[in-house]
Design a protein around this motif. Structure first.
Motif, mmCIF file in Angstrom:
data_model
loop_
_atom_site.group_PDB
_atom_site.id
_atom_site.type_symbol
_atom_site.label_atom_id
_atom_site.label_comp_id
_atom_site.label_asym_id
_atom_site.label_seq_id
_atom_site.Cartn_x
_atom_site.Cartn_y
_atom_site.Cartn_z
ATOM 1 N N TYR A 442 -6.301 45.830 -5.565
ATOM 2 C CA TYR A 442 -4.993 46.004 -6.195
ATOM 3 C C TYR A 442 -4.351 47.312 -5.731
ATOM 4 N N ASP A 443 -5.144 48.392 -5.734
ATOM 5 C CA ASP A 443 -4.638 49.684 -5.268
ATOM 6 C C ASP A 443 -4.223 49.599 -3.795
ATOM 7 N N TYR A 444 -5.050 48.912 -3.004
ATOM 8 C CA TYR A 444 -4.779 48.798 -1.567
ATOM 9 C C TYR A 444 -3.408 48.162 -1.332
ATOM 10 N N TYR A 445 -3.155 47.058 -2.037
ATOM 11 C CA TYR A 445 -1.899 46.344 -1.799
ATOM 12 C C TYR A 445 -0.712 46.969 -2.516
ATOM 13 N N LYS A 446 -0.957 47.922 -3.377
ATOM 14 C CA LYS A 446 0.137 48.717 -3.917
ATOM 15 C C LYS A 446 0.577 49.760 -2.887
ATOM 16 N N LYS A 447 -0.403 50.250 -2.097
ATOM 17 C CA LYS A 447 -0.073 51.227 -1.056
ATOM 18 C C LYS A 447 0.451 50.525 0.195
ATOM 19 N N PHE A 448 -0.267 49.461 0.612
ATOM 20 C CA PHE A 448 0.159 48.682 1.774
ATOM 21 C C PHE A 448 0.659 47.339 1.242
ATOM 22 N N GLN A 449 1.935 47.251 1.046
ATOM 23 C CA GLN A 449 2.515 46.106 0.360
ATOM 24 C C GLN A 449 2.110 44.784 1.003
ATOM 25 N N LEU A 450 1.739 43.834 0.148
ATOM 26 C CA LEU A 450 1.359 42.511 0.617
ATOM 27 C C LEU A 450 2.625 41.732 0.971
ATOM 28 N N THR A 451 2.894 41.624 2.263
ATOM 29 C CA THR A 451 4.079 40.897 2.733
ATOM 30 C C THR A 451 3.730 39.511 3.262
ATOM 31 N N ASN A 452 2.436 39.282 3.518
ATOM 32 C CA ASN A 452 2.023 37.963 4.014
ATOM 33 C C ASN A 452 2.177 36.904 2.915
ATOM 34 N N LYS A 453 2.533 35.722 3.317
ATOM 35 C CA LYS A 453 2.599 34.609 2.362
ATOM 36 C C LYS A 453 1.185 34.175 1.992
ATOM 37 N N VAL A 454 0.954 33.984 0.694
ATOM 38 C CA VAL A 454 -0.345 33.535 0.201
ATOM 39 C C VAL A 454 -0.134 32.250 -0.591
ATOM 40 N N LEU A 455 -0.813 31.194 -0.183
ATOM 41 C CA LEU A 455 -0.706 29.891 -0.840
ATOM 42 C C LEU A 455 -2.025 29.551 -1.523
ATOM 43 N N LYS A 456 -1.906 28.792 -2.595
ATOM 44 C CA LYS A 456 -3.093 28.395 -3.350
ATOM 45 C C LYS A 456 -3.247 26.874 -3.284
ATOM 46 N N PHE A 457 -4.495 26.437 -3.096
ATOM 47 C CA PHE A 457 -4.800 25.018 -2.985
ATOM 48 C C PHE A 457 -5.987 24.684 -3.890
ATOM 49 N N GLU A 458 -6.169 23.402 -4.106
ATOM 50 C CA GLU A 458 -7.342 22.897 -4.815
ATOM 51 C C GLU A 458 -7.913 21.711 -4.048
ATOM 52 N N VAL A 459 -9.229 21.607 -4.089
ATOM 53 C CA VAL A 459 -9.907 20.413 -3.593
ATOM 54 C C VAL A 459 -10.719 19.850 -4.754
ATOM 55 N N LEU A 460 -10.310 18.702 -5.257
ATOM 56 C CA LEU A 460 -11.021 18.022 -6.337
ATOM 57 C C LEU A 460 -11.931 16.969 -5.716
ATOM 58 N N THR A 461 -13.144 16.841 -6.236
ATOM 59 C CA THR A 461 -14.098 15.927 -5.618
ATOM 60 C C THR A 461 -14.791 15.052 -6.654
ATOM 61 N N ILE A 462 -15.286 13.924 -6.196
ATOM 62 C CA ILE A 462 -16.127 13.022 -6.983
ATOM 63 C C ILE A 462 -17.363 12.719 -6.145
ATOM 64 N N ASN A 463 -18.538 13.009 -6.662
ATOM 65 C CA ASN A 463 -19.781 12.692 -5.967
ATOM 66 C C ASN A 463 -20.122 11.220 -6.154
ATOM 67 N N ILE A 464 -20.639 10.603 -5.115
ATOM 68 C CA ILE A 464 -21.081 9.212 -5.189
ATOM 69 C C ILE A 464 -22.519 9.148 -4.681
ATOM 70 N N LEU A 465 -23.455 8.902 -5.581
ATOM 71 C CA LEU A 465 -24.875 8.837 -5.219
ATOM 72 C C LEU A 465 -25.348 7.400 -5.385
ATOM 73 N N ASN A 466 -25.752 6.805 -4.287
ATOM 74 C CA ASN A 466 -26.224 5.411 -4.283
ATOM 75 C C ASN A 466 -25.201 4.474 -4.923
ATOM 76 N N GLY A 467 -23.920 4.746 -4.640
ATOM 77 C CA GLY A 467 -22.849 3.877 -5.125
ATOM 78 C C GLY A 467 -22.325 4.201 -6.499
ATOM 79 N N LEU A 468 -22.941 5.183 -7.183
ATOM 80 C CA LEU A 468 -22.523 5.535 -8.543
ATOM 81 C C LEU A 468 -21.802 6.871 -8.549
#
Length: 526
Positions: A442-468
């Motif tokens: 937080y201190d770092y980016y207060k001194k060196f302003q964060l100008t890069n674009k930052v995007l947030k993603f999610e990966v949702l998953t469902i496990n399938i074991l032996n067809g279940l």
């Protein structure tokens, strides 16, 4: 006189957010908290949006490079005996050897610049050439990919606890799960090195290394244990160019016709039939040094005195290996087709002993079986490249040369949270020394302003074991069939505080054992 010495108390921010961090969290208004809750509630999405992970092209090509295997070092004869008959070998068992003091006392009078320097995948010409010849999309090293695969394993298994059966009778009240420092989020870099090839490099953070003794000790010991004392001195203490330069030996693996992985091979030996095999060399600082490595000099007199017990014992070190390093070692060993790991325990000044752990033992402790470790590696690597493919597609209209990619498996849900910071020029990222005014991200980016674009993603998953379909896979047996459905989505621009908290967790110490109540005590003679 005999006195009891206590470990230095950890700074408060190792265990709880510092006051300044607490104030930042409190500064996030309730509207943001509500919006975040709303975003998380979207986990209940239409099942039709989930796509099956395509496993039709899952395959593995190994390039063992055995024609040149003789350039791989061998251990000194005394130590090679440890590999041939695995077990625990305290250093005092080697008093018979002419190399006893050479092996015990770590020679720190070396010129550390003479040791090999690590070459990241983005600068590895051989990796790049392989990717070009086979039309691959990604080049990776074992150390980088193992952290990503660990997050996928946690997601698939619901943060499956390691197996502690048949050991640690005195550890009934100790934690039985992976250390927080190995469950924490991870951050890596993806670099464009051609129109269609990305290199995956490690992210060491925003601040300069404050202590390099552990890394340097590892370099010294790895060479010390694989060459006679005369050669070691001639190479690194009083260089005389008497010996030829040591060549690094690598094995390569091409996965799923899209990724090449590089594994450096540290050492080799032969089995009872004379057949060669290779293994890792791992140097391991003792527990109090790892827990508080910024003040390592307070624990240079800590020694391993017993086989079993909560303190000053080989058992304590092995307990920490199961909760910590084994998960990454499993993936590294699998990529290099290695037999196991030769471990040298040390307190910076002196070696305390040696141990050889077979790969099969590590797989059993972490995954429950080698079959599950294979499934996680194969399916996890495919999911990893699929996620990056989806990410590239989502960023197709964005401009960037590199991506800082943050990945975090979420407990209690089959979900990966991903942050992508788009970077035009890596030279714009300044690595600085931590001081009173700049203590964290937080201190770092207060001194060196964060100008890069930052995007947030999610990966949702469902496990399938032996067809279940199931939330988590814990019990996996030979012959079981594992599959995954996934849903990748963008949540938009990341909130600044959200990203700072994420980075704060990413850059915590790699070895610190937050969960352990171990305060450390040992008897010192004066």
């Amino acid at each position: 006189m005999r006195i009891k010495k206590q470990l230095r108390q950890f700074p408060d921010y190792y265990f709880k957010k510092s006051d300044v961090h607490q104030r930042r969290l409190q500064s996030i208004d309730k509207d943001y908290e509500f919006n975040l809750l709303q975003k998380n509630s979207l986990y209940f999405v239409n099942p039709k949006l989930f796509k099956p992970l395509n496993l039709d092209d899952v395959n593995q090509l190994n390039y063992d490079n055995n024609d040149n295997i003789k350039i791989v070092p061998t251990l000194l004869p005394e130590l090679d005996a440890v590999v041939k008959k695995p077990g625990i070998y305290p250093i005092n068992q080697f008093t018979f050897s002419k190399n006893y003091r050479y092996l015990r006392d770590i020679n720190r009078g070396v010129d550390i610049s003479l040791f090999d320097q690590y070459v990241p995948p983005s600068q590895d010409k051989t990796l790049f050439q392989i990717a070009q010849v086979y039309n691959l999309k990604y080049i990776v090293s074992t150390s980088t990919v193992s952290s990503f695969l660990s997050q996928i394993f946690f997601m698939i298994s619901g943060f499956r606890n390691p197996d502690f059966n048949n050991v640690f009778t005195e550890y009934e009240n100790e934690p039985r799960k992976h250390m927080v420092s190995f469950r924490k989020p991870i951050s890596i870099f993806l670099h464009k090195i051609s129109d269609h090839i990305l290199a995956m490099d490690s992210d060491k953070g925003l601040f300069e290394e404050e202590v390099v003794e552990l890394m340097n000790t590892g370099k010294i010991l790895e060479r010390l244990m694989t060459m006679p004392e005369e050669e070691f001195v001639s190479r690194y203490v009083t260089p005389d160019n008497k010996y030829e330069q040591i060549e690094d030996f690598h094995r390569f693996m091409i996965l799923n016709n899209e990724m090449c992985l590089r594994s450096q091979i540290d050492c080799r030996s032969t089995d009872e039939n004379g057949n060669p095999f290779v293994f890792e060399i791992k140097t391991r600082a003792l527990s109090p040094i790892r827990y508080d490595y910024l003040h390592f000099y307070d624990y240079l007199d800590y020694e391993l005195k017993t086989y079993k017990g909560q303190f000053e014992s080989f058992e304590r070190e092995y307990y920490d290996l199961i909760r910590g390093a084994f998960i990454k070692w499993c993936f590294q060993i699998k990529i290099g087709r290695m037999d196991g790991a030769f471990i040298a325990y040390h307190n910076i000044n002196q070696v305390q002993g040696f141990e050889y752990v077979k790969a099969s033992e590590m797989y059993r402790r972490i995954f429950g079986s080698e079959a599950f470790s294979d499934a996680v590696f194969q399916i996890g690597s495919k999911l990893m490249t699929t996620i990056i493919d989806e990410l590239k597609q989502a960023l197709i209209h964005e401009s960037y040369q590199s991506i800082k990619l943050g990945v975090s498996a979420q407990n209690q849900s089959n979900k990966l949270v991903i942050f992508a910071e788009l970077i035009q020029n890596m030279n714009d990222i300044k690595i600085i020394k931590r001081d009173e005014n700049i203590k964290d991200e937080y201190d770092y980016y207060k001194k060196f302003q964060l100008t890069n674009k930052v995007l947030k993603f999610e990966v949702l998953t469902i496990n399938i074991l032996n067809g279940l379909e199931m939330n988590r896979v814990i019990d996996f047996r030979e012959g079981d069939v594992l599959g995954i459905k996934y849903y990748f989505r963008c949540l938009g621009l990341a909130e600044f505080n959200d990203y700072m908290n994420f980075l704060h967790d990413c850059y915590k110490f790699d070895e610190l054992n937050f969960d352990s109540s171990y305060s450390g005590a040992w008897i010192k003679n004066q």
